[in-house]
Design a protein around this motif. Structure first.
Motif, PDB file in Angstrom:
ATOM      1  N   TYR A  18       0.795  -1.223   0.000  1.00 56.77           N
ATOM      2  CA  TYR A  18       0.000   0.000   0.000  1.00 56.77           C
ATOM      3  C   TYR A  18       0.827   1.272   0.000  1.00 56.77           C
ATOM      4  CZ  TYR A  18      -4.696  -1.864   0.349  1.00 56.77           C
ATOM      5  OH  TYR A  18      -5.892  -2.466   0.064  1.00 56.77           O
ATOM      6  N   THR A  19       2.019   1.218   0.589  1.00 62.53           N
ATOM      7  CA  THR A  19       2.761   2.477   0.696  1.00 62.53           C
ATOM      8  C   THR A  19       4.208   2.408   0.256  1.00 62.53           C
ATOM      9  OG1 THR A  19       3.277   1.994   2.994  1.00 62.53           O
ATOM     10  CG2 THR A  19       1.344   3.347   2.585  1.00 62.53           C
ATOM     11  N   LEU A  20       4.934   1.361   0.602  1.00 59.97           N
ATOM     12  CA  LEU A  20       6.356   1.345   0.304  1.00 59.97           C
ATOM     13  C   LEU A  20       6.632   1.274  -1.198  1.00 59.97           C
ATOM     14  CD1 LEU A  20       7.716  -0.889   3.203  1.00 59.97           C
ATOM     15  CD2 LEU A  20       7.468   1.593   3.085  1.00 59.97           C
ATOM     16  N   ARG A  21       5.625   0.896  -2.008  1.00 59.22           N
ATOM     17  CA  ARG A  21       5.754   0.959  -3.460  1.00 59.22           C
ATOM     18  C   ARG A  21       5.281   2.309  -3.994  1.00 59.22           C
ATOM     19  NH1 ARG A  21       3.230  -3.895  -6.620  1.00 59.22           N
ATOM     20  NH2 ARG A  21       4.126  -2.622  -8.268  1.00 59.22           N
ATOM     21  N   ASN A  22       4.799   3.148  -3.102  1.00 63.36           N
ATOM     22  CA  ASN A  22       4.263   4.446  -3.491  1.00 63.36           C
ATOM     23  C   ASN A  22       5.394   5.473  -3.541  1.00 63.36           C
ATOM     24  OD1 ASN A  22       3.103   7.174  -2.952  1.00 63.36           O
ATOM     25  ND2 ASN A  22       1.185   6.037  -3.041  1.00 63.36           N
ATOM     26  N   LYS A  23       5.493   6.216  -4.650  1.00 66.09           N
ATOM     27  CA  LYS A  23       6.595   7.166  -4.821  1.00 66.09           C
ATOM     28  C   LYS A  23       6.543   8.297  -3.805  1.00 66.09           C
ATOM     29  CE  LYS A  23       7.633   6.394  -9.701  1.00 66.09           C
ATOM     30  NZ  LYS A  23       7.726   7.012 -11.047  1.00 66.09           N
ATOM     31  N   GLU A  24       5.329   8.738  -3.447  1.00 63.60           N
ATOM     32  CA  GLU A  24       5.215   9.819  -2.463  1.00 63.60           C
ATOM     33  C   GLU A  24       5.755   9.388  -1.106  1.00 63.60           C
ATOM     34  OE1 GLU A  24       1.132  10.921  -2.373  1.00 63.60           O
ATOM     35  OE2 GLU A  24       1.267  12.181  -4.159  1.00 63.60           O
ATOM     36  N   VAL A  25       5.439   8.153  -0.714  1.00 58.71           N
ATOM     37  CA  VAL A  25       5.911   7.638   0.573  1.00 58.71           C
ATOM     38  C   VAL A  25       7.423   7.421   0.530  1.00 58.71           C
ATOM     39  CG1 VAL A  25       5.749   5.739   2.220  1.00 58.71           C
ATOM     40  CG2 VAL A  25       3.697   6.570   1.100  1.00 58.71           C
ATOM     41  N   THR A  26       7.919   6.871  -0.583  1.00 59.53           N
ATOM     42  CA  THR A  26       9.363   6.662  -0.723  1.00 59.53           C
ATOM     43  C   THR A  26      10.118   7.980  -0.656  1.00 59.53           C
ATOM     44  OG1 THR A  26       8.882   4.768  -2.163  1.00 59.53           O
ATOM     45  CG2 THR A  26      11.133   5.603  -2.170  1.00 59.53           C
ATOM     46  N   LYS A  27       9.571   8.986  -1.326  1.00 52.73           N
ATOM     47  CA  LYS A  27      10.197  10.308  -1.304  1.00 52.73           C
ATOM     48  C   LYS A  27      10.198  10.890   0.108  1.00 52.73           C
ATOM     49  CE  LYS A  27       9.937  14.816  -3.588  1.00 52.73           C
ATOM     50  NZ  LYS A  27       9.171  15.646  -4.570  1.00 52.73           N
ATOM     51  N   ALA A  28       9.072  10.747   0.817  1.00 52.72           N
ATOM     52  CA  ALA A  28       8.984  11.246   2.197  1.00 52.72           C
ATOM     53  C   ALA A  28       9.953  10.505   3.107  1.00 52.72           C
ATOM     54  CB  ALA A  28       7.553  11.090   2.708  1.00 52.72           C
ATOM     55  N   LEU A  29      10.129   9.183   2.871  1.00 55.91           N
ATOM     56  CA  LEU A  29      11.053   8.382   3.678  1.00 55.91           C
ATOM     57  C   LEU A  29      12.487   8.858   3.484  1.00 55.91           C
ATOM     58  CD1 LEU A  29      11.725   5.971   5.486  1.00 55.91           C
ATOM     59  CD2 LEU A  29      11.698   4.516   3.445  1.00 55.91           C
ATOM     60  N   TRP A  30      12.905   9.036   2.216  1.00 54.31           N
ATOM     61  CA  TRP A  30      14.272   9.492   1.944  1.00 54.31           C
ATOM     62  C   TRP A  30      14.505  10.902   2.481  1.00 54.31           C
ATOM     63  CZ3 TRP A  30      18.045   6.461   1.291  1.00 54.31           C
ATOM     64  CH2 TRP A  30      17.898   5.237   0.613  1.00 54.31           C
ATOM     65  N   HIS A  31      13.481  11.751   2.387  1.00 58.08           N
ATOM     66  CA  HIS A  31      13.595  13.108   2.923  1.00 58.08           C
ATOM     67  C   HIS A  31      13.822  13.072   4.430  1.00 58.08           C
ATOM     68  CE1 HIS A  31      12.937  17.425   3.285  1.00 58.08           C
ATOM     69  NE2 HIS A  31      12.049  17.180   4.241  1.00 58.08           N
ATOM     70  N   MET A  32      13.101  12.189   5.135  1.00 60.70           N
ATOM     71  CA  MET A  32      13.252  12.089   6.573  1.00 60.70           C
ATOM     72  C   MET A  32      14.619  11.522   6.932  1.00 60.70           C
ATOM     73  SD  MET A  32      10.787  10.124   9.349  1.00 60.70           S
ATOM     74  CE  MET A  32      11.401   8.483   8.904  1.00 60.70           C
ATOM     75  N   VAL A  33      15.079  10.512   6.190  1.00 63.79           N
ATOM     76  CA  VAL A  33      16.406   9.910   6.440  1.00 63.79           C
ATOM     77  C   VAL A  33      17.498  10.952   6.245  1.00 63.79           C
ATOM     78  CG1 VAL A  33      18.076   8.213   5.627  1.00 63.79           C
ATOM     79  CG2 VAL A  33      15.683   7.554   5.905  1.00 63.79           C
ATOM     80  N   LYS A  34      17.436  11.700   5.132  1.00 68.84           N
ATOM     81  CA  LYS A  34      18.452  12.721   4.854  1.00 68.84           C
ATOM     82  C   LYS A  34      18.455  13.803   5.937  1.00 68.84           C
ATOM     83  CE  LYS A  34      18.508  12.218  -0.189  1.00 68.84           C
ATOM     84  NZ  LYS A  34      18.145  12.851  -1.466  1.00 68.84           N
ATOM     85  N   ARG A  35      17.255  14.176   6.414  1.00 67.84           N
ATOM     86  CA  ARG A  35      17.162  15.190   7.452  1.00 67.84           C
ATOM     87  C   ARG A  35      17.789  14.707   8.749  1.00 67.84           C
ATOM     88  NH1 ARG A  35      11.201  17.100   8.470  1.00 67.84           N
ATOM     89  NH2 ARG A  35      11.163  15.020   9.413  1.00 67.84           N
ATOM     90  N   GLN A  36      17.575  13.400   9.070  1.00 68.60           N
ATOM     91  CA  GLN A  36      18.162  12.845  10.285  1.00 68.60           C
ATOM     92  C   GLN A  36      19.685  12.725  10.177  1.00 68.60           C
ATOM     93  OE1 GLN A  36      16.610  12.115  13.190  1.00 68.60           O
ATOM     94  NE2 GLN A  36      14.749  12.986  12.312  1.00 68.60           N
ATOM     95  N   VAL A  37      20.164  12.360   8.981  1.00 74.95           N
ATOM     96  CA  VAL A  37      21.607  12.189   8.777  1.00 74.95           C
ATOM     97  C   VAL A  37      22.321  13.546   8.814  1.00 74.95           C
ATOM     98  CG1 VAL A  37      23.371  11.494   7.109  1.00 74.95           C
ATOM     99  CG2 VAL A  37      21.408  10.022   7.513  1.00 74.95           C
ATOM    100  N   SER A  38      21.716  14.561   8.190  1.00 76.27           N
ATOM    101  CA  SER A  38      22.372  15.879   8.095  1.00 76.27           C
ATOM    102  C   SER A  38      22.276  16.686   9.383  1.00 76.27           C
ATOM    103  CB  SER A  38      21.752  16.683   6.948  1.00 76.27           C
ATOM    104  OG  SER A  38      20.363  16.873   7.175  1.00 76.27           O
ATOM    105  N   SER A  39      21.322  16.312  10.261  1.00 75.84           N
ATOM    106  CA  SER A  39      21.177  17.071  11.505  1.00 75.84           C
ATOM    107  C   SER A  39      22.334  16.763  12.451  1.00 75.84           C
ATOM    108  CB  SER A  39      19.849  16.728  12.187  1.00 75.84           C
ATOM    109  OG  SER A  39      19.812  15.350  12.528  1.00 75.84           O
ATOM    110  N   PRO A  40      22.855  17.784  13.175  1.00 71.81           N
ATOM    111  CA  PRO A  40      24.011  17.560  14.055  1.00 71.81           C
ATOM    112  C   PRO A  40      23.647  16.725  15.268  1.00 71.81           C
ATOM    113  CG  PRO A  40      23.160  19.796  14.279  1.00 71.81           C
ATOM    114  CD  PRO A  40      22.405  19.150  13.163  1.00 71.81           C
TER     115      PRO A  40
END
Length: 283
Positions: A261-283
């Protein structure tokens, strides 16, 4: 009658103790599916709350479906894993059995309704009384349930009176809460198919059809196995088959829903990568 039920010591859940050769592979299979379901559904709940791009009606339903899936599987799987870890069946108290059945019914009906609402929403985008009555019936002094959870029919078939009327009630409830929602879902997807065939672009047709076909797979797994379990008469039932079918709608579909329902969804995948990048880049 009430007095007789109050004196019941406990129910003995047979689980898979009569299939000892399968207990080890079933334990690891159910454990991995449960962990995948927990991880996937928790991820969806987190994403749909944290990402502003996922605050649409579709993801509102997905958020609540994932929450229901978490509670639904947790009501059944931990005890099932405990039973699979030991060769002998374990007992469950009278009220523990009643509580598990009540939660299982309420969450199962909630999932049926959510899946129906999601199917209707997708089409628009493209184009518990029985459990309490059962426990008023008289039971044997040492009841054994040939199942891994306190489901309606296995418990009902232990009662010494009123079974026919209760089984008819269960069948009617199945028609209302499983077959009617399933019919609405099929109708929605039939209209989706019609809309897909009307698309001019072959690439668009292929993309939408691929998404919808995977959704239909989960719908058929959940509603198909549940309806076969509850509508089939006792004469045609098999204890082993009932338990295997129950594994599909209690373990397998909660594991597949987050993926399909979601992990194949591009919007959810994009939101997931955005959250991961935000967590990685945060000090």
């Amino acid at each position: 009658m009430a007095k007789e039920n109050q004196t019941l010591p406990e129910f003995l859940l047979l689980g898979f103790s009569d299939l000892r050769a399968l207990q080890c592979p079933l334990f690891w299979g159910v454990l991995l599916a449960y962990l995948a379901a927990l991880l996937g559904n928790c991820l969806i709940i987190l994403l749909t709350r944290a990402s502003p791009t996922l605050h649409s009606p579709m993801y509102f339903f997905l958020h609540h479906l994932s929450l229901v899936e978490l509670l639904y599987t947790t009501d059944v799987v931990p005890r099932t894993l405990g039973d699979l870890a030991f060769p002998h069946p374990h007992a469950i108290s009278f009220w523990g059995c009643a509580a598990q059945m009540y939660v299982f019914i309420v969450l199962g009906i909630s999932e049926c309704c959510l899946l129906t609402a999601m199917a209707y929403d997708r089409y628009a985008a493209i184009s518990t009384t029985h459990s309490s009555l059962i426990f008023t019936l008289p039971f044997p002094s040492h009841p054994v349930i040939p199942h891994f959870l306190c489901d309606i029919l296995p418990v009902l078939r232990l009662a010494s009176a009123g079974k026919h009327r209760s089984e008819v009630s269960v069948m009617m409830a199945t028609v209302v809460f499983i077959m009617v929602p399933f019919s609405l879902i099929v109708t929605s997807y039939a209209r989706i198919l019609s809309a897909i065939l009307a698309m001019a672009s072959t690439l668009s047709r292929r993309k939408v059809f691929s998404t919808c076909s995977s959704h239909l797979l989960v719908v058929f797994l959940f509603f198909g196995t549940a309806s076969i379990t509850y509508i089939r008469p006792r004469a045609g039932s098999s204890v082993t088959r009932d338990r295997i079918l129950s594994l599909f709608y209690t373990v397998i579909t909660p594991m597949l829903n987050p993926i399909i329902y979601t992990l194949r969804n591009k919007e959810v995948t994009k939101a997931l990568w955005h959250m991961v990048k935000r967590q990685v880049s945060s000090p």
